[in-house]
Design a protein around this motif. Structure first.
Motif, PDB file in Angstrom:
ATOM      1  N   GLU A 596       0.803  -1.222   0.000  1.00 15.05           N
ATOM      2  CA  GLU A 596       0.000   0.000   0.000  1.00 15.05           C
ATOM      3  C   GLU A 596       0.841   1.280   0.000  1.00 15.05           C
ATOM      4  N   GLY A 597       1.672   1.463   1.019  1.00 16.69           N
ATOM      5  CA  GLY A 597       2.454   2.708   1.149  1.00 16.69           C
ATOM      6  C   GLY A 597       3.412   2.897  -0.014  1.00 16.69           C
ATOM      7  N   GLU A 598       4.049   1.794  -0.418  1.00 20.74           N
ATOM      8  CA  GLU A 598       5.016   1.846  -1.520  1.00 20.74           C
ATOM      9  C   GLU A 598       4.304   2.230  -2.816  1.00 20.74           C
ATOM     10  N   LEU A 599       3.080   1.687  -3.017  1.00 18.12           N
ATOM     11  CA  LEU A 599       2.320   1.972  -4.226  1.00 18.12           C
ATOM     12  C   LEU A 599       1.937   3.452  -4.295  1.00 18.12           C
ATOM     13  N   ARG A 600       1.484   4.009  -3.187  1.00 14.36           N
ATOM     14  CA  ARG A 600       1.092   5.423  -3.167  1.00 14.36           C
ATOM     15  C   ARG A 600       2.282   6.325  -3.523  1.00 14.36           C
ATOM     16  N   ARG A 601       3.449   6.001  -2.953  1.00 14.25           N
ATOM     17  CA  ARG A 601       4.648   6.805  -3.265  1.00 14.25           C
ATOM     18  C   ARG A 601       5.027   6.652  -4.739  1.00 14.25           C
ATOM     19  N   THR A 602       4.856   5.433  -5.277  1.00 12.06           N
ATOM     20  CA  THR A 602       5.189   5.171  -6.686  1.00 12.06           C
ATOM     21  C   THR A 602       4.269   5.976  -7.607  1.00 12.06           C
ATOM     22  N   LEU A 603       2.968   5.927  -7.335  1.00  6.46           N
ATOM     23  CA  LEU A 603       2.008   6.685  -8.150  1.00  6.46           C
ATOM     24  C   LEU A 603       2.244   8.188  -8.034  1.00  6.46           C
ATOM     25  N   GLN A 604       2.584   8.614  -6.826  1.00  7.26           N
ATOM     26  CA  GLN A 604       2.859  10.045  -6.597  1.00  7.26           C
ATOM     27  C   GLN A 604       4.048  10.492  -7.452  1.00  7.26           C
ATOM     28  N   SER A 605       5.087   9.654  -7.532  1.00  8.29           N
ATOM     29  CA  SER A 605       6.281  10.016  -8.313  1.00  8.29           C
ATOM     30  C   SER A 605       5.970  10.101  -9.812  1.00  8.29           C
ATOM     31  N   LEU A 606       5.012   9.280 -10.272  1.00  7.72           N
ATOM     32  CA  LEU A 606       4.707   9.240 -11.710  1.00  7.72           C
ATOM     33  C   LEU A 606       3.677  10.285 -12.129  1.00  7.72           C
ATOM     34  N   ALA A 607       2.797  10.693 -11.193  1.00 10.43           N
ATOM     35  CA  ALA A 607       1.697  11.587 -11.565  1.00 10.43           C
ATOM     36  C   ALA A 607       1.768  12.963 -10.906  1.00 10.43           C
ATOM     37  N   CYS A 608       2.563  13.111  -9.849  1.00  8.48           N
ATOM     38  CA  CYS A 608       2.578  14.395  -9.112  1.00  8.48           C
ATOM     39  C   CYS A 608       3.962  15.031  -9.060  1.00  8.48           C
ATOM     40  N   GLY A 609       4.975  14.341  -9.617  1.00  7.87           N
ATOM     41  CA  GLY A 609       6.334  14.876  -9.540  1.00  7.87           C
ATOM     42  C   GLY A 609       6.641  15.824 -10.685  1.00  7.87           C
ATOM     43  N   LYS A 610       7.939  16.025 -10.963  1.00 10.52           N
ATOM     44  CA  LYS A 610       8.339  16.934 -12.055  1.00 10.52           C
ATOM     45  C   LYS A 610       8.050  16.305 -13.423  1.00 10.52           C
ATOM     46  N   ALA A 611       8.336  15.003 -13.536  1.00  8.54           N
ATOM     47  CA  ALA A 611       8.102  14.301 -14.816  1.00  8.54           C
ATOM     48  C   ALA A 611       6.791  13.529 -14.698  1.00  8.54           C
ATOM     49  N   ARG A 612       5.690  14.130 -15.135  1.00  7.06           N
ATOM     50  CA  ARG A 612       4.364  13.514 -14.949  1.00  7.06           C
ATOM     51  C   ARG A 612       3.987  12.703 -16.194  1.00  7.06           C
ATOM     52  N   VAL A 613       4.390  11.444 -16.184  1.00 10.70           N
ATOM     53  CA  VAL A 613       4.079  10.574 -17.325  1.00 10.70           C
ATOM     54  C   VAL A 613       2.677   9.989 -17.187  1.00 10.70           C
ATOM     55  N   LEU A 614       2.044  10.129 -16.011  1.00 10.13           N
ATOM     56  CA  LEU A 614       0.655   9.728 -15.791  1.00 10.13           C
ATOM     57  C   LEU A 614      -0.152  10.951 -15.381  1.00 10.13           C
ATOM     58  N   ASN A 615      -1.430  10.935 -15.728  1.00  7.06           N
ATOM     59  CA  ASN A 615      -2.344  11.982 -15.249  1.00  7.06           C
ATOM     60  C   ASN A 615      -3.169  11.408 -14.101  1.00  7.06           C
ATOM     61  N   LYS A 616      -3.385  12.245 -13.074  1.00 10.47           N
ATOM     62  CA  LYS A 616      -4.191  11.810 -11.931  1.00 10.47           C
ATOM     63  C   LYS A 616      -5.500  12.582 -11.932  1.00 10.47           C
ATOM     64  N   ASN A 617      -6.554  11.848 -11.674  1.00 10.94           N
ATOM     65  CA  ASN A 617      -7.880  12.478 -11.651  1.00 10.94           C
ATOM     66  C   ASN A 617      -8.589  12.075 -10.345  1.00 10.94           C
ATOM     67  N   PRO A 618      -8.945  13.022  -9.486  1.00 10.28           N
ATOM     68  CA  PRO A 618      -8.746  14.481  -9.611  1.00 10.28           C
ATOM     69  C   PRO A 618      -7.280  14.854  -9.339  1.00 10.28           C
ATOM     70  N   ARG A 619      -6.917  16.061  -9.769  1.00 11.91           N
ATOM     71  CA  ARG A 619      -5.553  16.538  -9.564  1.00 11.91           C
ATOM     72  C   ARG A 619      -5.286  16.748  -8.061  1.00 11.91           C
ATOM     73  N   GLY A 620      -4.038  16.707  -7.690  1.00 12.39           N
ATOM     74  CA  GLY A 620      -3.667  16.917  -6.279  1.00 12.39           C
ATOM     75  C   GLY A 620      -2.277  16.359  -6.017  1.00 12.39           C
TER      76      GLY A 620
END
Length: 734
Positions: A596-620
């Motif tokens: 769980e915790g590792e997954l959230r950090r992984t998704l955060q790095s891909l969708a909320c970091g500087k290089a956003r290769v994924l889009n998150k809906n809703p944004r945040g």
């Protein structure tokens, strides 16, 4: 005429009777001659004493004295001369009885009288030199004419209580005026003090009173200025005062006064205020790095009895206090190691440049550092390991290789003070593993240099596991060369390039195994490698560590093709978007099996970091349960290969506790082994002797209570037993 007559008679062949007669007549002639000659000499002495012109030729007067001495009247001549001189000196006292004279005028008159007396005595002695060199020299009890002159001046003028008091009062007044900054006639003071010294009354009449007055003056001045001035200003004042007093000794005081005078000034201005000065100003000067004043402080304190030991104690206390604040303030943990290095540099500089490299001060500094740095167990060791990691990690552009080497040397100095070096080793090993496995090490040379320093400091046993980690990395490179050759010979070559690092479990930190769902291609490739490796090394067991894996993915965006450098967890998430457009957090968790915790950090790095290769809906910024993710086809970046950093959860309290607990567990094993080793060798031992022996052998700090628990544990496990009659005695059980 009598002498010529006798010679003539002899030459003319006169009878011997006549010669004898003439010889007998000579005393009578000598008596007349003596009286006339003495009157002539007395007139000359009087003229000298009254500073009038002498009627007679000096050579003639000298000859007259020689003639009188040859007539055996030297004792009478000596007495008469002394009496004339004494009468003259006695008459001089009257000029010093005048009450109306001020002190300076009195001193000038006294000096003039003394100078005149010396000049007159020298003149008289030159006339009576024959008497001085014959009769006086042959009679050891008689003082010479010069000494007689001094004795008469001392007895009749300087020893007069009133005259002596006014003279000394006047001199002391002049010195006090000079001490207060006024200009005085130094030649006058020098001449008068020279007079007292020549007359051998300097010590009794002047020096005693001078030192009492000096003591009084500087005692009052020290008390006053210690309240009015800050310590640096006061130190400069003391140095100036000592310089002034030394100048007085050179200018007009007798050399014999130097030691008691300087001691007096040092005692009153320094000795009486040492503690107050250090309490008031040492911290301020050290905080402000006031090098000049600290040099002066050391120089001045080295002159005073007990000065350096007192300074040493305050210096040690300051280091403990300041350093203790750095170490024991959790809010400052982030900068603790840098602050310690800066503080050590600063204290080294003070010891070297201000305290004359005094061995005592250097040792006190080391002792103080060792004391305060171990006030807070484990934390400094942990932070030093992390600091080294920050310096040895790639991307550290702060230092050149030479500067990095200097930094590592400085860190080793701080490292020496730590008692719990095993804590450092545990954290250092964890960070080293990350650097080696992720390829983040700035320089292999720097890594090896640090390892060499640790080996030199703690021995080969301390670094054996760390060296094993480097060996594993080198062996892994060789294995991968062989594996690539093996793969080229396969009928179905894989389109994935696999690199594996084989880690010996005992060398590396322990990692919690995590089961994740790998794509079939990866699973197949892992099996191929497993068969290859176990074929070469039978009997070994491989355990995959997905948490340490990373990959390079090829991705296509509207802008064009890119390569993404990502962790294995990021890889598993991104590969899902080859199979579908959009996924929820739960769907990704189910598909990848990432915790769980590792997954959230992984998704955060891909969708909320500087290089956003994924889009998150809703944004945040944070990943919530209801969020959904889709592939960002519009992603743009100036680089072709983009490194997407995993959001590193700051080392959690749990991780730190886990590492510390592992260290604690290792310590328990070491204590157990040491107890068994000692008991096996000694067979029977009292509790106190066993504990003492353990403290000698163990290289980490341990409380007596912890030792007692381990001993009890070993008794429970039948490694040893208590003596039935003496419970404090232990026996080894074979």
């Amino acid at each position: 005429m009598a002498r010529s007559s006798a010679v003539a008679s002899s030459k003319s062949g006169a009878s011997k009777k006549l010669v004898i007669k003439n010889f007998k007549d000579r005393p009578k002639l000598a008596e007349n001659y003596t009286e006339d000659t003495w009157l002539k000499l007395r007139d000359a002495v009087g003229a000298i004493q009254n500073s009038t012109s002498i009627k007679y030729n000096l050579e003639e007067l000298y000859q007259a004295v020689e003639n009188l001495c040859s007539y055996k009247v030297s004792p009478t001549l000596y007495k008469q001369l002394r009496q004339v001189c004494e009468d003259h000196v006695q008459a001089q006292i009257k000029q010093f009885r005048e009450e109306s004279l001020d002190n300076l005028s009195f001193l000038k008159r006294m000096n003039r009288c003394w100078q005149d007396h010396c000049r007159q005595t020298i003149m008289i002695r030159s006339i009576f030199l024959f008497l001085d060199r014959t009769y006086v020299l042959q009679n050891s009890l008689l003082p010479s004419i010069w000494d007689t002159g001094l004795e008469l001046f001392r007895t009749h003028i300087v020893s007069d209580s009133g005259v002596q008091k006014r003279t000394v009062d006047g001199i002391l007044e002049q010195i006090e005026l000079e001490r207060n900054g006024e200009t005085v006639d130094r030649s006058l003071i020098r001449s008068l003090l020279g007079m007292l010294s020549d007359l051998q009354v300097y010590k009794d009449s002047f020096e005693e009173r001078f030192l009492i007055e000096t003591n009084r003056l500087y005692a009052a001045e020290g008390q006053r200025l210690m309240q009015q001035r800050d310590v640096p200003e006061y130190l400069h004042h003391v140095a100036r005062r000592l310089e002034e007093e030394n100048d007085r000794i050179m200018s007009y005081l007798d050399q014999s006064t130097q030691k008691p005078l300087i001691s007096c000034v040092e005692k009153q201005l320094l000795g009486e205020h040492m503690t107050a000065m250090l309490q008031k100003g040492l911290s301020t000067m050290l905080d402000g790095n006031r090098v000049t004043e600290l040099c002066l402080l050391y120089q001045l304190f080295s002159k005073v009895k007990g000065g350096l030991p007192t300074l040493l104690q305050f210096w040690r206390d300051y280091i403990k206090s300041f350093g203790g604040e750095i170490v024991c303030t959790p809010e400052k943990d982030k900068d603790m190691v840098q602050d310690l290095l800066d503080f050590k540099d600063k204290m080294d500089n003070v010891a070297q440049n201000c305290f004359a490299r005094n061995e005592g001060f250097i040792n006190a500094m080391k002792e103080a550092f060792e004391t305060f740095i171990n006030k807070r167990p484990n934390k400094p060791a942990e932070l030093i390991a992390k600091y080294v990691d920050s310096k040895l990690r790639a991307g550290n552009k702060e230092a050149t290789e030479e500067e990095l080497e200097r930094i590592l040397d400085k860190i080793m100095i701080i490292f020496r003070f730590i008692h719990g070096k095993d804590v450092f080793e545990a954290f250092y090993k964890k960070d080293l593993a990350k650097r080696l496995l992720v390829g983040k090490s700035a320089s292999v040379d720097a890594e090896k240099s640090m390892l060499s320093k640790l080996k030199h400091e703690c021995g080969a046993a301390f670094t054996s596991k760390l060296e094993g980690m480097f060996k594993d990395m080198e062996l892994s490179k060789d294995i991968m060369i062989q594996f690539k050759q093996h793969m080229q010979n396969q009928s179905e070559p894989s389109n994935i390039e696999l690199t594996v690092n084989i880690l010996t479990m005992g060398y590396w930190p322990s990692y919690i195994p995590m089961e994740v769902h790998l794509p079939p291609e990866m699973v197949k490739l892992q099996e191929v490698f497993k068969l290859f490796y176990l074929g070469k090394h039978s009997g070994r067991k491989l355990q995959w560590q997905p948490t340490l894996g990373h990959a390079v993915l090829k991705a296509e965006f509207k802008e064009g093709k890119k390569e993404l450098q990502v962790s294995l967890f990021q890889t598993l998430v991104l590969l899902m978007f080859n199979e579908g457009e959009e996924f929820s957090v739960d769907e990704i968790r189910t598909a990848t099996g990432i915790e769980e915790g590792e997954l959230r950090r992984t998704l955060q790095s891909l969708a909320c970091g500087k290089a956003r290769v994924l889009n998150k809906n809703p944004r945040g910024k944070d990943v919530e349960d209801g969020d959904r993710f889709n592939f960002n086809n519009d992603f743009k970046h100036k680089l072709f290969r983009i490194k997407i950093n995993q959001i590193q959860m700051k080392e959690t309290v749990e991780e730190q506790v886990s590492t510390t607990e592992r260290v604690f567990q290792d310590r328990q094993y070491q204590i157990d082994a040491a107890v068994v080793r000692i008991m096996k060798m000694r067979k029977t031992l009292s509790h106190n002797l066993l504990v003492s022996e353990l403290y000698n052998q163990l290289k980490f700090p341990v409380k007596p209570g912890d030792l007692k628990k381990r001993i009890e544990s070993l008794i429970d496990r039948d490694y040893m037993e208590r003596d039935k009659e003496t419970p404090n005695q232990y026996h080894y059980v074979a």
